[in-house]
Design an enzyme around this catalytic site. Structure first.
Site, PDB file in Angstrom:
ATOM      1  N   CYS A 140       0.797  -1.241   0.000  1.00 23.82           N
ATOM      2  CA  CYS A 140       0.000   0.000   0.000  1.00 23.82           C
ATOM      3  C   CYS A 140       0.825   1.285   0.000  1.00 23.82           C
ATOM      4  O   CYS A 140       0.772   2.079  -0.931  1.00 23.82           O
ATOM      5  CB  CYS A 140      -0.918   0.058   1.216  1.00 23.82           C
ATOM      6  SG  CYS A 140      -1.947  -1.384   1.471  1.00 23.82           S
TER       7      CYS A 140
ATOM      8  N   HIS B 239      -1.180   6.448   2.104  1.00 20.95           N
ATOM      9  CA  HIS B 239      -1.437   5.451   3.149  1.00 20.95           C
ATOM     10  C   HIS B 239      -1.591   6.094   4.528  1.00 20.95           C
ATOM     11  O   HIS B 239      -2.472   5.747   5.303  1.00 20.95           O
ATOM     12  CB  HIS B 239      -0.287   4.447   3.164  1.00 20.95           C
ATOM     13  CG  HIS B 239      -0.477   3.321   4.134  1.00 20.95           C
ATOM     14  ND1 HIS B 239      -1.309   2.263   3.875  1.00 20.95           N
ATOM     15  CD2 HIS B 239       0.045   3.098   5.369  1.00 20.95           C
ATOM     16  CE1 HIS B 239      -1.286   1.432   4.903  1.00 20.95           C
ATOM     17  NE2 HIS B 239      -0.470   1.915   5.819  1.00 20.95           N
TER      18      HIS B 239
HETATM   19 CA   LIG Z   1      -3.246  -1.687  -0.693  1.00 25.72          CA
END
Ligand SMILES: [Ca+2]
Ligand SMILES: [Ca+2]
Length: 469
Positions: free
Chosen positions: A76, A132
């Site tokens: 991510c 993120h």
């Molecule tokens: Ca992800």
């Protein structure tokens, strides 16, 4: 004389501001939708025969579907840092969850795409999971207006996970209604804001959390899939004739191992929850797109939709991400809007790194020299237009995948290789590395390996939640 000059200078300045303002006024708006952990299990990519994604399929149909698009890093935060900076992982040095964008030394002077558009006259709006860790620290001013970062409720007790699994790895029909879900609330907020008028072009980023674990969505989304009969991915034992490098990666990751999934009898219900989560998030995408369609911005807004990386559900006996195989690297990537002629999917390789230069070019922003991707505008015009550059994905320091139109080469830090011919082996079952028949193509692809890579940057305070201790 002096005052005449001043008046002239002031006049020029006002003129310049007015011209820039008029320029910006003409520019298209952008709605960027990112989906967390969505692999190719969509109708338009065909990764799962029963996956139901009508809203994203409709978007693919009216725009360009980059059907061979890949992430920079199959994790991510690192993937998102690359999308938002336009900088490759081998330059920013983030290969695992931990560092924030603003902590990476290589990104110290690099504007996020939101900041770059803001500096060029755009209003920036953002909500959900985009970067993120969010836009904090020096990035706090990149966003003019928040759409919110809501949280979905969690059940009091685990619903399906064995007690020794990570608490993130749970799933089930919960809560009762879409209205309680963070993604749905975000979609509704974005839909409301899209009804407004703005005095300058806007760049709206909407980041959905599903189908990231925990896979809780309301029952009706589970009901779309027949629990006992939907197709499970193929994972023949014979496929495991592979270099050892990433075969045991889940032994130290948060995700369960394949043995843990299968021995607990969880493969089917966990996979159903992933499919249910995909259909739920597709519905949320539809809420945003339907609002845009009936808004004053419908004719002047570019849409880009992408996922930060793929996801394994048992292929090569692996769950989740972090590998360099197709399941982990391949992502949905769609563009639609003014000037993009609907039509065929593009089979040429594309990278999420290409989003930043593509949107910059489409909106006529000045060239930005730090960008390491390549604009996809030629393929937006003509999906058959060949691209020299393959899509390069890196996972942990020193491991890279080179994905061309027809081939994938993986080279690991220890020198081990895998080579797959996607023309007849889309599941990457047959490793052709070492086969002299294919030496020429291997040698051609290996030239794209990054010749240098920044070692992994680690934050001083150990915040990494990516690996088991
Ligand atoms: Ca992800
Ligand atoms: Ca194999």
């Amino acid at each position: 004389m002096k005052s005449t000059f001043s008046i002239l200078s002031l006049f020029s300045l006002i003129l310049l501001v007015l011209v820039s303002f008029a320029d910006a006024q003409d520019k298209p708006n952008i709605v960027m939708i990112c989906v967390d952990d969505l692999n190719d299990w969509t109708g338009f990519l065909g990764g799962h025969p029963e996956a139901l994604t009508p809203h994203m399929d409709a978007l693919a149909k009216r725009g360009r579907n980059f059907a061979n698009a890949h992430c920079e890093v199959p994790v991510c935060s690192c993937s998102r840092a690359s999308v938002m900076s336009g900088v490759a992982a081998t330059t920013h040095g983030s290969y695992e969850i931990g560092p924030r964008y603003e902590e990476l030394p290589a990104l110290r002077n690099i504007p996020t795409i939101q900041r770059y558009f803001k500096d060029n006259g755009y209003l920036t709006l953002e909500g959900g999971k985009v970067l993120h860790h969010g836009f904090g620290g020096r990035l706090a001013g990149d966003i003019d207006r928040s759409l919110g970062r809501m949280r979905s409720p969690r059940p009091r007790k685990p619903m399906n996970r064995p007690s020794d699994w990570s608490s993130a790895w749970d799933w089930g029909a919960y809560p009762a209604t879409d209205a309680e879900m963070a993604d749905y609330q975000l979609a509704k907020n974005a839909a409301e804001v899209l009804k407004e008028d703005f005095d300058k072009p806007f760049f709206m980023t909407v980041g959905f959390f599903r189908p990231h674990v925990p896979l809780y969505v309301p029952q009706k989304w589970f009901d779309l899939y027949e629990a006992d009969s939907f197709t499970l991915p193929m994972n023949p034992k014979s496929d495991l004739d592979l270099p050892k490098n990433f075969l045991t990666i889940n032994n130290y990751a948060v995700a369960p191992t394949h043995a843990e999934v299968v021995n607990n009898g969880k493969q089917r219900s966990l996979t159903q929850a992933y499919l249910a989560s995909i259909s739920f998030v597709d519905h949320c995408v539809g809420v945003v797109l339907d609002s845009l369609k009936s808004s004053p911005h419908s004719d002047n807004t570019l849409i880009v939709l992408w996922s930060d990386h793929g996801f394994h559900l048992g292929e090569k006996e692996h769950w989740a991400k972090r590998t360099l195989w197709e399941e982990s690297t391949r992502v949905p990537l769609l563009f639609a809007g003014p000037g993009i002629i609907p039509g065929k999917a593009c089979a040429e390789p594309a990278s999420l790194l290409d989003i930043y230069p593509t949107l910059s070019e489409l909106c006529g922003l000045p060239a930005n020299s730090h960008l390491e991707g390549v604009s996809l505008v030629p393929q937006l015009k003509d999906p058959t237009k060949a691209r020299d550059r393959p899509a390069i994905t890196s996972s942990y320091f020193g491991n890279h995948s080179i994905r061309s139109r027809d081939w994938r080469l993986i080279v690991y830090e220890d020198g081990a290789e895998e080579l797959y011919d996607h023309r007849n082996d889309p599941n990457e079952f047959h490793n052709l590395a070492g086969d002299p028949t294919h030496k020429a193509i291997r040698d051609q692809l290996v030239r794209w390996l990054p010749d240098k890579a920044t070692p992994e940057f680690k934050v001083k305070s150990e915040r990494s939640r990516g690996r088991r201790k």
